[in-house]
Enzyme design. Structure first.
Site, short mmCIF file in Angstrom:
data_model
loop_
_atom_site.label_atom_id
_atom_site.label_comp_id
_atom_site.label_asym_id
_atom_site.label_seq_id
_atom_site.Cartn_x
_atom_site.Cartn_y
_atom_site.Cartn_z
N HIS A 39 33.57 41.87 54.62
CA HIS A 39 35.52 41.61 54.36
C HIS A 39 35.29 41.99 52.42
CE1 HIS A 39 35.55 38.76 58.40
NE2 HIS A 39 37.49 39.66 57.58
N ASP A 99 39.11 52.94 36.86
CA ASP A 99 38.86 52.53 35.56
C ASP A 99 40.23 50.79 36.59
OD1 ASP A 99 40.54 50.85 33.59
OD2 ASP A 99 41.88 52.64 32.58
N GLU A 157 35.94 44.21 29.20
CA GLU A 157 35.21 44.55 29.65
C GLU A 157 33.55 45.31 29.57
OE1 GLU A 157 37.20 48.02 30.71
OE2 GLU A 157 38.80 47.03 31.80
#
Ligand code: MN
Ligand code: MN
Length: 294
Positions: free
Chosen positions: A130, A271, A285
Site C-alpha cells: 500500500h 516537485d 526541502e
C-alpha cells in the site's frame, strides 16, 4: 474681518491635522481571539500540491490524476503504477473497520489503461504494498476498501513492506494519535527491485507493472489546527525518506533512510510540496529531519 478669518481658518486646519496625526489611546480589547479548533478533521488529500501536474485526461495516460475521497494518485500507465500518492492523516480518518484485503482494479482508470489486479502480484516475490496504508483509512468499510484499489498498490520487497516501510507508517499514526495531523506523499521510482525470489526484477505482470528500484516518502507534520497551509512555516517538521526496494532494506531502521526533499525531487523529477511558495519550499526541502523517531 477677512484678515482675521484667514488665520482662524489656518488654526482650525492645523488643529484638525494635529488631531488626525495624534496617536489614539489604545482601548483594551474586550474580545479574546477565538480558540483554535483542535478537533481532528478530514482535510484535502492534495493540499500540498500535485507534484507532477497530473490531469484526469485520457491524453495524459502517463500522468493521470485519480481522485478518490480517501487519497489521490498520480498514475503512470506506461509503468502500470502510481508515480505518487498523496493523503491527509488525522484521527478523523481512524475507526474500527476491519482490514478488508479486497484488492480490486481501480475503478477510476479509463478503459484502455492498464489496470492491475490481484493476480498480477501472485508468486512475483513482491508484496502488494500500500502507498496510502490500509490502517490510515479504517473509518468505514468503504474507506478501507478504497485503499485496496490496485492503483494505490506497488510491488515492494516483503522485508521493505512489512518491516522498514511499515515502521514509518506506524510512526506516522502514533504522531496522529498524539494530537498531530500529517500530509503524506510517497511513491516508487527507478527500475529494478529484489524481492523474495532473489535476483533483480524490473517488471511483473508480463511487463505491465514496473518494479521500482526505490521508494520515497515525505511527511509534513503539524499540530492539530485549522487552515493548515497557512500554518506551515520554516519550522514545520518535514520527514523525507528514500529506501531501497530490496530484501535488505530492513538492515537499517526507517529513520536511517532520512534524506532531504530536494534529494527526492532530484531523483524523481517531481516537485513535492508545490502548493507552498517557492521560498518556503526552498527552506523546508533542503534539510534532513533529525527529530524524534518513536
Ligand atoms: Mn505496506
Ligand atoms: Mn518542491
Amino acid at each position: 474681518m477677512r484678515a482675521l478669518l484667514v488665520p482662524l481658518a489656518l488654526a482650525l486646519l492645523f488643529a484638525a491635522c494635529k488631531k488626525d496625526d495624534a496617536v489614539e489611546p489604545t482601548t483594551p480589547s474586550t474580545t479574546t481571539p477565538p480558540p483554535v479548533d483542535t478537533t481532528p478533521g478530514r482535510d484535502d488529500n492534495m493540499a500540498l500540491g500535485n507534484p507532477s501536474g497530473a490531469v484526469a485526461s485520457v491524453v495524459m495516460a502517463n500522468n493521470y490524476l485519480l481522485v478518490h475521497p480517501q487519497y489521490v494518485v498520480g498514475y503512470d500507465n506506461s509503468r502500470g503504477l502510481a508515480r505518487w500518492v498523496s493523503w491527509h492523516l488525522s484521527m478523523a480518518w481512524k475507526g474500527t473497520a476491519e482490514r478488508c484485503d479486497c484488492f480490486e482494479p481501480d475503478p477510476l482508470l479509463p478503459s484502455g489503461f492498464f489496470a492491475a489486479e490481484h493476480a498480477d502480484y501472485t508468486n512475483s516475490g513482491f508484496d502488494r504494498g500500500h502507498m496510502c496504508p490500509s490502517d490510515d483509512r479504517d473509518g468505514s468499510d468503504a474507506d478501507n476498501a478504497a485503499t485496496f484499489y490496485m492503483a494505490n498498490i506497488c510491488p515492494q520487497a516483503p522485508h521493505l513492506n512489512q518491516q522498514t516501510w511499515a515502521d514509518l507508517e506506524d510512526y506516522a499514526r502514533r504522531l496522529a494519535a498524539d494530537s498531530m495531523e500529517l500530509y503524506i506523499l510517497c511513491g516508487g521510482y527507478g527500475n529494478g527491485g529484489s524481492g523474495s525470489n532473489g535476483g533483480l526484477t524490473t517488471s511483473i505482470a508480463g511487463g505491465n507493472i514496473a518494479v521500482p528500484a526505490r521508494y520515497w516518502k515525505v511527511l509534513v507534520v503539524l499540530p492539530l489546527g485549522e487552515n493548515d497551509l497557512t500554518r506551515i512555516n520554516s519550522n514545520t517538521r518535514v520527514i523525507a525518506v528514500d529506501m531501497p526496494n530490496t530484501q535488505s532494506a530492513n538492515a537499517l531502521e526507517w529513520y536511517d533512510y532520512r534524506t532531504s526533499v530536494d534529494a527526492i525531487e532530484d531523483s524523481t523529477g517531481l516537485d513535492v510540496l508545490n502548493a507552498l511558495g517557492t521560498e518556503l519550499q526552498g527552506l523546508l526541502e533542503v534539510g534532513v529531519d533529525a527529530g524524534p523517531v518513536n
